[in-house]
Motif scaffolding. Sequence first.
Motif, PDB file in Angstrom:
ATOM      1  N   UNK A  30      -2.308  -2.480   2.421  1.00 32.53           N
ATOM      2  CA  UNK A  30      -1.315  -2.432   1.212  1.00 32.53           C
ATOM      3  C   UNK A  30      -2.242  -1.853   0.044  1.00 32.53           C
ATOM      4  N   UNK A  31      -3.382  -1.965  -0.099  1.00 36.51           N
ATOM      5  CA  UNK A  31      -4.235  -1.405  -1.251  1.00 36.51           C
ATOM      6  C   UNK A  31      -4.297   0.198  -0.888  1.00 36.51           C
ATOM      7  N   UNK A  32      -4.771   0.577   0.428  1.00 34.51           N
ATOM      8  CA  UNK A  32      -4.756   1.751   0.838  1.00 34.51           C
ATOM      9  C   UNK A  32      -3.492   2.532   0.786  1.00 34.51           C
ATOM     10  N   UNK A  33      -2.421   2.054   1.096  1.00 33.02           N
ATOM     11  CA  UNK A  33      -1.289   2.622   0.872  1.00 33.02           C
ATOM     12  C   UNK A  33      -0.798   2.864  -0.681  1.00 33.02           C
TER      13      UNK A  33
END
Length: 379
Positions: free
Chosen positions: A128-131
Amino acid sequence: MGWTRAGRRGTGVLLGCGTGIAGLLYLAVAGAALGPFLLRPRSRPRARAALTAGARRIAALDRRRRTGCFGDRFPLHYEPGDGEVLRYVSTRAYAGTVTAVTLALVGFGVVLAAVFAAALVGGRVGPAELLWQVLLGGALLFLGVQGLRSLYALDARLARDTFGPSERELLRRRIDELATSRAAVVHAVDAERRRIERDLHDGLQQRLVALAMLLGRARRPGRTPEQAEALLRQAHEESQGVLAELREVAWRVYPSALDGPGLREALGGVAERSPVPLRLTYEVPGPLPQLVETAAYFVVSEAVTNAAKHACATGVEARLALKGGVLTVSVRDDGAGGADPAGAGLSGLRGRVEALDGRLRVDSPSGGPTTVTAELPCA
């Protein structure tokens, strides 16, 4: 070669940030120091001159930057005005500072992206943080790149507007001027041909028909010697008129005096045939190129004809002066004015003058006077 060019332009952008910040600091310091003097009417001119002198040095640095890093070629003898220099430095101060800030933010984003990539490799970042980081970073990178492109285009446009057009822009304008002048020459030649045809058809042809009829009547049987002699006398007078009109048409097509004595004698012939008094001032010390002489002759001849035919003038003044390699032809009449620069006669003159890289101006307010001025380069 491509990398070398990209490197030069990148260096030019970085140097532009420096000159922009320098301009901002200069305007801030000089504006604070000279502000009280700029507010006073008596000291304002000297304070403005001092402010402009420093701004010209910064603008000169920017001009060399554009030439060395971007390959721009500006007119050598073009000197921007004081207002243009101050406007350029103030705008460049804003643009250069914003460019420096944008580059710093992009660089900071690159550092953050490297830290984020290291964390991603170490397994400390979730999906989620990557996206979220990819979407945010991509949007900020897009905005930064678009902002830099806009600032890059602004830098080039400011330099072009202040220091003069580049050689490529001058070449493009020259091509447009040549295309326009070529079309004007074709139109002028066509109009001249139609005028000659009209003169021959409506004038000479009709008079030659009348002459043939007089000779036919004189040869008709049953005429007394007195009647035949009277008809022959009329035919002789008519032939003299035909010859005079033929000479007039030939003179309007091309005056033979231009091939002999020169322009001054040809204009003397215009003055002799003019229906209104023509005062001629000739201030040309030496011979002129043949094409320039021809164009100058037709400017004077057409202007005098228009003054007599359309303006109901009672006097015309023509002045020819050569200065700085440019022949200035000025014809002024005291007629009613209201001449149409788009009319057939003046349009033909404009095409003839512009074909020689010259300029034609017509000043004809309602009520007069009318002044036709042609500037013809002699180089």
